[in-house]
Write a protein that holds these residues in place. Structure first.
Motif, short mmCIF file in Angstrom:
data_model
loop_
_atom_site.label_atom_id
_atom_site.label_comp_id
_atom_site.label_asym_id
_atom_site.label_seq_id
_atom_site.Cartn_x
_atom_site.Cartn_y
_atom_site.Cartn_z
N GLN A 87 42.27 -43.85 19.53
CA GLN A 87 42.34 -44.78 20.65
C GLN A 87 42.62 -44.08 21.98
OE1 GLN A 87 41.81 -48.20 19.77
NE2 GLN A 87 41.31 -48.25 21.95
N ASP A 88 43.46 -43.02 21.98
CA ASP A 88 43.82 -42.34 23.24
C ASP A 88 42.59 -41.68 23.87
OD1 ASP A 88 43.67 -40.41 21.24
OD2 ASP A 88 45.64 -39.53 21.65
N ALA A 89 41.89 -40.89 23.08
CA ALA A 89 40.73 -40.18 23.64
C ALA A 89 39.62 -41.15 24.01
CB ALA A 89 40.23 -39.15 22.63
N MET A 90 39.46 -42.20 23.21
CA MET A 90 38.40 -43.18 23.50
C MET A 90 38.67 -43.92 24.81
SD MET A 90 35.90 -43.20 21.49
CE MET A 90 35.53 -42.14 20.11
N MET B 93 41.91 -28.84 27.27
CA MET B 93 43.06 -29.60 26.77
C MET B 93 42.75 -30.18 25.40
SD MET B 93 45.16 -32.68 28.53
CE MET B 93 44.06 -34.05 28.29
N SER B 94 43.61 -29.84 24.45
CA SER B 94 43.47 -30.47 23.14
C SER B 94 44.06 -31.86 23.21
CB SER B 94 44.23 -29.66 22.08
OG SER B 94 43.72 -28.35 22.02
N ILE B 95 43.35 -32.82 22.60
CA ILE B 95 43.97 -34.12 22.37
C ILE B 95 44.19 -34.22 20.86
CG2 ILE B 95 43.77 -36.62 22.56
CD1 ILE B 95 41.88 -36.25 24.91
N VAL B 96 45.45 -34.15 20.49
CA VAL B 96 45.80 -34.31 19.07
C VAL B 96 45.89 -35.81 18.88
CG1 VAL B 96 47.36 -33.61 17.24
CG2 VAL B 96 47.09 -32.15 19.26
N THR B 97 44.77 -36.41 18.56
CA THR B 97 44.58 -37.85 18.80
C THR B 97 45.65 -38.71 18.12
OG1 THR B 97 43.06 -37.99 16.95
CG2 THR B 97 42.11 -37.61 19.12
N ARG B 98 46.01 -39.75 18.86
CA ARG B 98 47.07 -40.66 18.42
C ARG B 98 46.67 -42.06 18.84
NH1 ARG B 98 53.46 -40.15 20.28
NH2 ARG B 98 53.89 -42.40 20.30
N ASP B 99 47.06 -43.00 18.05
CA ASP B 99 46.69 -44.37 18.37
C ASP B 99 47.45 -44.84 19.61
OD1 ASP B 99 45.52 -46.97 18.12
OD2 ASP B 99 45.24 -46.47 15.99
N GLY B 100 46.93 -45.90 20.20
CA GLY B 100 47.55 -46.40 21.42
C GLY B 100 48.72 -47.32 21.12
N ILE B 101 49.71 -47.28 21.97
CA ILE B 101 50.78 -48.25 21.83
C ILE B 101 50.58 -49.32 22.89
CG2 ILE B 101 52.44 -46.71 20.78
CD1 ILE B 101 53.67 -46.25 23.51
N VAL C 91 28.45 -47.78 11.48
CA VAL C 91 29.19 -46.84 12.31
C VAL C 91 30.69 -47.03 12.08
CG1 VAL C 91 29.68 -46.09 14.68
CG2 VAL C 91 27.37 -46.86 14.05
N VAL C 92 31.37 -45.93 11.72
CA VAL C 92 32.80 -46.02 11.42
C VAL C 92 33.60 -45.45 12.60
CG1 VAL C 92 34.64 -45.45 9.81
CG2 VAL C 92 32.26 -45.68 9.00
N ASP C 93 34.42 -46.28 13.21
CA ASP C 93 35.27 -45.86 14.31
C ASP C 93 36.71 -45.80 13.88
OD1 ASP C 93 34.23 -45.59 17.24
OD2 ASP C 93 32.94 -47.14 16.32
N ARG C 94 37.48 -44.87 14.50
CA ARG C 94 38.91 -44.79 14.22
C ARG C 94 39.70 -45.39 15.40
NH1 ARG C 94 40.60 -40.24 10.35
NH2 ARG C 94 42.49 -41.26 9.56
N SER C 95 39.04 -46.26 16.15
CA SER C 95 39.70 -46.90 17.29
C SER C 95 38.97 -48.20 17.58
CB SER C 95 39.66 -45.98 18.51
OG SER C 95 38.33 -45.67 18.84
N VAL C 96 39.46 -48.89 18.56
CA VAL C 96 38.99 -50.25 18.81
C VAL C 96 38.36 -50.33 20.20
CG1 VAL C 96 39.76 -52.64 19.11
CG2 VAL C 96 40.74 -51.22 17.30
N ASN D 186 34.56 -56.15 20.72
CA ASN D 186 34.97 -56.52 19.37
C ASN D 186 34.27 -55.64 18.33
OD1 ASN D 186 36.39 -57.96 17.42
ND2 ASN D 186 34.74 -59.45 17.14
N CYS D 187 34.32 -54.32 18.58
CA CYS D 187 33.71 -53.38 17.65
C CYS D 187 34.33 -52.02 17.92
CB CYS D 187 32.19 -53.33 17.81
SG CYS D 187 31.68 -52.69 19.42
N GLY D 188 33.87 -51.00 17.23
CA GLY D 188 34.36 -49.66 17.53
C GLY D 188 33.67 -49.11 18.75
N PRO D 189 34.37 -48.25 19.50
CA PRO D 189 33.77 -47.69 20.73
C PRO D 189 32.52 -46.84 20.44
CG PRO D 189 36.14 -47.29 20.69
CD PRO D 189 35.78 -47.85 19.36
N MET D 190 32.54 -46.09 19.38
CA MET D 190 31.36 -45.26 19.08
C MET D 190 30.18 -46.15 18.72
SD MET D 190 30.97 -41.88 16.69
CE MET D 190 31.28 -42.60 15.09
N TYR D 191 30.49 -47.24 18.04
CA TYR D 191 29.42 -48.20 17.71
C TYR D 191 28.81 -48.76 19.00
CZ TYR D 191 26.95 -52.27 16.00
OH TYR D 191 25.97 -53.21 15.75
N GLN D 192 29.70 -49.09 19.90
CA GLN D 192 29.22 -49.64 21.17
C GLN D 192 28.30 -48.66 21.89
OE1 GLN D 192 32.30 -50.39 24.07
NE2 GLN D 192 30.71 -50.32 25.62
#
Lengths: 415, 450, 418
Positions: free
Chosen positions: A137-140, A119-127, A341-346, A351-357
């Protein structure tokens, strides 16, 4: 042991590859067609819609032989595919954001049933806030559900990885669903030159389909799929543990398999992508920035400029986010003294990016302390420019001499 | 039908209805001896109004003792008719058969000096129509068993349903009929709850079976069916689902699959609530019914809580509006009707979506004695609380068992505890809804037939 | 050596019921039925009717070849069991061959007991136990003018009635003081005797033949009191004895018959016995009795078959209850249960000399029926047997029961079954 068992058979030279100019969503659709799934289920959602439209058109034009199910929602999309996979079908779909959220109930189950759905996730921010634009945010949000998740950097990588994803998912040592994540807007609609592999070569690469050898709904091999398992008595606890442990083993096996398959891809098609972790100009670097997905292009430009300016900075890019490539990342982290570490989600909890965590967990394994910090940017379609990455580089460099800030840096806060 | 395998039509006696009038004996004596001498009747009513009336009649045993003790091979079990035939030419009048029979079903006929016994008048027993009180009935449903009895039961013995539940019967019969080339989906509820999918590595089903989610039964099955169709294999995709998973949280996938006309046979076992998880309300729960989430109490502000305050969703009618290949309602109290519909649904599912809605009284959740399941199911139909009909796009909707002279709905309501608390207003609401529903379906039947 | 899972020896009621019971639980296990009789299975009970001509000899068979084929039974007719080698699970046949079995049922029935009367071996006489006996007797009756029947059991009485009806002058000689001793009581026997004497038969009860000698027409019998009788047809019907000679040398325990448990198992592993050759417990006491009657043979055969097939539905043998029906000169007599009045119990009799209707009912101290006898009195033997076996309390209905055992018995059983 004979020599032949040690050497991989050398792949024949790939046929000439057709060159096209396509957007990321179309590249994904072309990759899906080359992988020859039996069944595709679709439900449109921005920014995934053009992907499934391309798939539908390929099927309508007779360029792809798959059963397409226009389901009434993402929940059913994935459910249809589960049924198909249990009956032996190679299956594919794509979604994002709210669609992924709606799909969550069967989504969790797919990995437990060890169904090799791609399944492709064409990533989109969360609402909310209501938004239809890109962001991880969706995939994270679903990173702890047992799917393999890989993030692409370029349109070509989307095409190639989409094909590889089927082979990774169906590998007998893995048997797990795979998300190919491509950034909404930046990759989905970003148009780029791609080389399209020849179908015959892809067929040779894919080998025979073997989707439901381990679990099936087939009158010729009757079995009960997913009886109640667990509880506190009898065989319950040990049986449940066996299943969960098996999932974890499949995840860990996938790290090796992803590497092997990327290597085979390079051999057959001449394009080499870092399978787990990519290092960019890391040798000789004192510190590094870390990226994920399409932002990496701008980041590499910034690294080049910074290096030219004499800064000893390199880049670490994560391709395989789930399972988190701990060992591979340790090797890279061993080379540096500070990390941004640069994250494109929260990550709301820390209180940091998920990849950073996630990376902080790896840093603990390093055996020595290196200062690090979190950057959050590119939310809801915002651009992370070369200029933003220069800020990242500067801030990370300061970690070599100054204490690390606790607060994350929000890159687009003042745009 | 071989030894011990058959079921047969039988004369049934309801002692509660018998007033000892003896008309059956006169009818038998007339038919068999040409006299009205009741002592020569082969059916004997004994007892008294005080003690209750009792019956002596040949039971046409499957393993008849009279046959085994006959030294002259004069008695034989006829495996075609089920009757124990007496051969006058072979009989030696030794009367040993009368010693063998514990029911006094074969006895000396003083008029002939030979033994005599019931032969069911070749399938048209004279005694039955002679009974003015319907205490005798000739039960003819054995054909179903004879037809399917030898087919493999595709569930393991000993599924763990509640005592008196009709769902196990329904499951076993359905699977026998559908056969082994089937994939069975049983979403969470009573059907898997009784062990059909199984626990910790064991299973109660001999064919491929799975737990879909409560929400996605129709979608998962669609995927299974489509793949087999793609590879050219004839596999039936069957769901046996509860009403909650179909009418509430599973409705979207059900509706979607019906709209796409997926080739699925979707059976809903409607016990009017979430009975497996403790009898909570569903959208199929009828107005006024007690459930564990519509309990009875004095209520807030002294407005009493008197059970569910809304009428049930009529899921089968909603399915008709999907223009499915086949939609029908059925009841285990009317097995002939159910079987006809099951056959049609199986055939329809080869073309597209087939939907079968079976009303399934729940002894545990509806609060009635465990031996009353069929009676409650029957009362539901006899009062028009439940209507038995079928629909297909060509022929429209029509009643399969219209009830000309319905009983008042109270006859149904009083059969179970979940309606015990009903106020007169609530009862009249339910009765008026029954009338309204009947009118509505009749209107549809009328319109569709045009 | 031939091998079979189940070897059933005998072909009458016990054996046939055992076959059916085995097949109910084990449809496929190899099964061999061995009988020394050359014919298809028949019942010894029907033979008097073959003698009278009422039953055609070819219309009495209880099963046909198709039955055995359908039930996958290998039928070996005309082959007797010579010796049982239970220690090695083998049956030796008359021809010297052997069959190895896993489980064997001895349902070999009984044969006429020939009394040790001097001279009996010098004269020609009939017995009645096999079909061949019956067809021979049937032929002989037609030419008999002066017949003597030794023994007034049911076999002898049946034959005597046939001889009377065929026109012979018939004398019945019985050692006991009454006819049908052990089957019916003195009053019933009196009614039977009257029916016979009314039809011209001579009944000599309490008489014993002490000598026989050949004569011109057949045989001359000399009685204890010196009287002599001439017979052109002599039938010896003085009882039966179990067929169990083949047990010689085996360790299977036997007394008057083969001793069996309440699941019809003998003292030796893998060996069962049922029917007229078996000696099983009685219903009234635990003592093992010979109860050589047809209904008991079927019951024992069924239990043995279920036990052999390890059918979990097996229930223990409740014990033998005597049961007899007897039809004579258009009248009938029936006896169910024991004639013995239990301690503290009572016996009630009702006898109407004019109509010849006679009823005797015996109750235990706690008002359970233990036996019931009737001549020309209608009641259902099967129902009475159930009342005895189930020990149904008759206290509330005793008077009604005695007045009308037929209706009240049916009423009680219908209630019990519903």
């Amino acid at each position: 042991m004979s020599a032949s068992t040690l050497e991989k058979p050398s792949a024949p030279a790939p046929a000439r590859q057709k060159v096209m100019l396509v957007e990321g969503n179309e590249a994904a659709a072309l990759g899906v067609a080359l992988a020859r799934p039996d069944m595709v289920a679709v439900y449109p959602i921005t920014p995934q819609s053009s992907l499934v439209e391309h798939v539908a058109k390929l099927i309508a034009d007779g360029k792809m032989d798959a059963d397409i199910v226009d389901a009434e929602g993402e929940h059913s999309v994935l459910s249809v595919l589960q049924g198909g996979a249990l009956a032996g079908a190679r299956t594919y779909t794509a979604t994002c954001g709210p669609g992924l959220a709606f799909m969550f109930e069967p989504y969790f189950r797919t990995s437990g049933m060890r169904l090799p759905i791609v399944m492709s996730i064409v990533t989109r921010d969360g609402i909310t806030p209501q938004s239809v634009w890109g962001g991880h945010q969706d995939a994270m949000t679903v990173r702890e559900v047992g799917w393999v998740q890989v993030y692409c950097e370029t349109v070509q990588e989307v095409l190639d990885t989409t094909i590889m994803a089927f082979k990774i998912a169906e590998h007998h040592d893995v048997m797990l669903p795979v998300n190919v994540c491509l950034d909404g807007n930046y990759l989905s609609y970003g148009t780029s030159r791609v080389e399209l592999p020849n179908q015959k070569d892809v067929d040779a690469f894919m080998g025979a389909k073997d989707v439901n050898w381990h679990v099936a709904l087939d009158p010729l091999r009757p079995m009960a799929v997913d009886p109640l398992t667990g509880g506190s008595g009898g065989k319950g606890p040990s049986t449940f543990v066996r299943y969960r442990k098996g999932q974890c083993k499949g995840m860990q096996n996938s790290l090796r398999v992803i590497e092997e398959i990327h290597e085979e891809w390079a051999q057959r098609f001449g394009r080499r992508f870092a399978p787990l972790v990519e290092e960019y100009r890391l040798d000789g670097a004192d510190y590094a920035i870390m990226t994920l997905g399409s932002m990496t292009g701008a980041a590499k430009d910034a690294i080049d400029e910074a290096r030219d300016a004499g800064r000893k900075v390199g880049l670490i890019k994560i391709k395989t986010f789930s399972p988190f490539p701990v060992e591979a990342l340790l090797k890279s982290l061993n080379k540096i003294q500070a990390l941004g570490v640069v994250d494109r989600s929260v990550g709301f909890r820390w209180n940091c990016g998920p990849m950073y965590q996630e990376t902080m967990g790896v840093l603990y394994r390093l055996g020595r302390h290196i200062p690090s910090m979190s950057f959050i940017g590119g939310l809801a379609g915002a651009d992370i420019t070369v200029g933003h990455f220069h800020r990242v580089i500067e801030a990370t460099e300061k970690l070599l001499s100054n204490p690390a800030p606790i607060e994350p840096v929000w890159l687009n806060e003042k745009d | 039908m071989g030894m011990f395998g058959g079921a047969y039509n039988t004369i049934a006696f309801d002692a509660n209805k018998c007033d000892g009038c003896g008309d059956c004996m006169t009818a038998c004596a007339t038919a068999k001896t040409g006299t009205v001498d009741q002592s020569r009747s082969r059916i004997q009513i004994v007892g008294s109004a005080d003690e209750g009336f009792e019956l002596a009649l040949c039971r046409q045993c499957a393993d008849p003792k009279c046959v085994t003790v006959c030294p002259a091979a004069a008695l034989t079990k006829n495996y075609a008719s089920g009757v124990i035939d007496w051969n006058a030419d072979k009989c030696v009048d030794c009367l040993l058969c009368t010693v063998g029979c514990a029911y006094a079903g074969i006895a000396l006929d003083a008029g002939t000096g030979h033994v005599a016994k019931c032969d069911t008048c070749d399938g048209a027993p004279a005694c039955v129509p002679a009974c003015p009180h319907d205490a005798l009935t000739y039960v003819t449903t054995s054909r179903i068993y004879n037809e399917v009895g030898d087919w493999e039961d595709l569930f393991a013995p000993g599924l763990a349903g509640c005592q008196g539940c009709n769902t196990e019967l329904l499951m076993r019969h359905t699977l026998r009929r559908v056969g082994p080339d089937t994939v069975l989906a049983t979403p969470p509820g009573c059907v898997p709850g009784m062990g059909s999918v199984g626990f910790n590595g064991t299973t109660g089903t001999k064919i491929p079976v799975f737990h879909p989610l409560l929400t996605n039964t129709a979608a998962m099955l669609a995927g299974v069916k489509r793949q087999y169709k793609r590879v050219g294999r004839d596999v039936t995709a069957l769901a046996i689902a509860g009403d909650g998973g179909a009418s509430d949280v599973g409705f979207q996938s059900l509706s979607g699959a019906a709209e796409r006309n997926e080739q699925i046979l979707f059976m809903v076992v409607d016990n009017e609530g979430y009975m497996n998880t403790g009898m909570q309300r569903s959208s199929c729960t009828p107005y006024g019914a007690w459930t564990s989430t519509t309990p009875i109490g004095k209520g807030p502000g002294n407005i009493p809580s008197q059970g569910k305050t809304q009428d049930a969703k009529n899921l089968p009618l909603i399915m008709v509006n999907h223009r499915c290949e086949y939609v029908a309602t059925a009841s285990t109290a009317y097995m002939d009707d159910l079987y006809d519909k099951l056959d049609k649904a199986i055939q329809a599912s080869k073309r597209g979506f087939a939907y079968l809605h079976v009303y399934s009284p729940c002894t545990t959740g509806w609060r009635f004695p465990t031996d009353q399941n069929m009676e409650v199911a029957r009362k539901a139909v006899e009062t028009n609380f439940v209507m038995l009909w079928e629909y297909n796009p060509t022929d429209g909707l029509h009643f399969t068992r219209p009830v000309d002279d319905p009983l008042p709905v109270t006859e149904y309501l009083k059969a179970m505890g979940r309606f015990r608390h009903l106020s007169p207003d609530q009862v009249s609401h339910i009765q008026s809804k029954v009338v309204e529903n009947l009118a509505f379906v009749k209107q549809m039947a009328h319109r569709e037939a045009i | 050596m031939e091998q079979t899972k189940y070897l059933v020896v005998g072909s009458s009621h016990a054996a046939l019921e055992a076959v059916t019971a085995i097949r109910m639980h084990d449809p496929d296990g190899s099964l061999t039925l061995l009988t020394r009789d050359p014919h298809l299975p028949y019942s010894p009970t029907v033979l008097p009717y073959v003698v009278s001509g009422r039953s055609a000899p070819d219309a009495i068979f209880l099963r046909d070849e198709k039955f055995f084929a359908r039930q996958k039974v290998q039928l070996k007719r005309g082959t007797a069991l010579k010796a049982l080698h239970a220690e090695r699970n083998a049956a030796e046949l008359a021809d010297g061959s052997e069959i190895a079995y896993e489980k064997i049922l001895l349902a070999t029935g009984a044969a006429p007991a020939i009394p040790p009367i001097p001279g009996l071996d010098q004269v020609s006489y009939h017995v009645l136990r096999t079909l061949d006996d019956a067809t021979k007797l049937n032929a002989a009756i037609k030419n008999s003018k002066q017949a003597v029947v030794l023994g007034a059991g049911l076999v002898g009485m049946h034959a005597a009635e046939n001889l009377v009806k065929a026109g012979a002058s018939v004398t019945i000689v019985e050692m006991a003081k009454q006819l049908t001793d052990g089957y019916f009581d003195a009053i019933a026997a009196g009614l039977i005797e009257k029916a016979f004497t009314d039809n011209g038969a001579l009944i000599l009860t309490g008489s014993r033949v002490v000598k026989l000698a050949p004569s011109a027409t057949g045989a001359t019998l000399t009685l204890e009191n010196g009287t002599t009788l001439e017979a052109d047809l002599l039938l010896v019907a003085t009882g039966v004895k179990p067929n169990m000679e083949y047990l010689a040398g085996s360790r299977v325990e036997h007394d008057r018959g083969i001793l069996v448990s309440d699941t019809m198992q003998t003292s030796v592993a893998n060996v069962w016995s049922a029917g007229d050759c078996a000696q099983a417990k009685g219903f009234y006491t635990d003592a093992k009795i010979m109860n050589a009657i047809l209904p008991d043979a079927t019951e024992q055969g069924r239990i043995a078959g279920m036990a052999m097939a390890e059918d979990p539905g097996l229930k223990k043998y409740p014990g033998g209850v005597p049961l007899n029906t007897y039809h004579f000169f258009g009248r009938h007599a029936i006896s169910v249960g024991s004639s013995k009045v239990p301690e503290g119990g009572e016996m009630v009799t009702r006898f109407d000399e004019a109509s010849g209707r006679y009823l005797k009912a015996i109750f235990s101290a706690d008002n359970r029926l233990t036996g019931i006898y009737g001549v020309n009195e209608f009641f259902d033997g099967g129902v009475m047997c159930q009342l005895i076996l189930r020990r149904v309390d008759l206290a509330p209905v005793k008077e009604r029961f005695l007045a009308n055992p037929l209706a009240v018995g049916r009423e009680l059983m219908s209630k019990l079954w519903r």
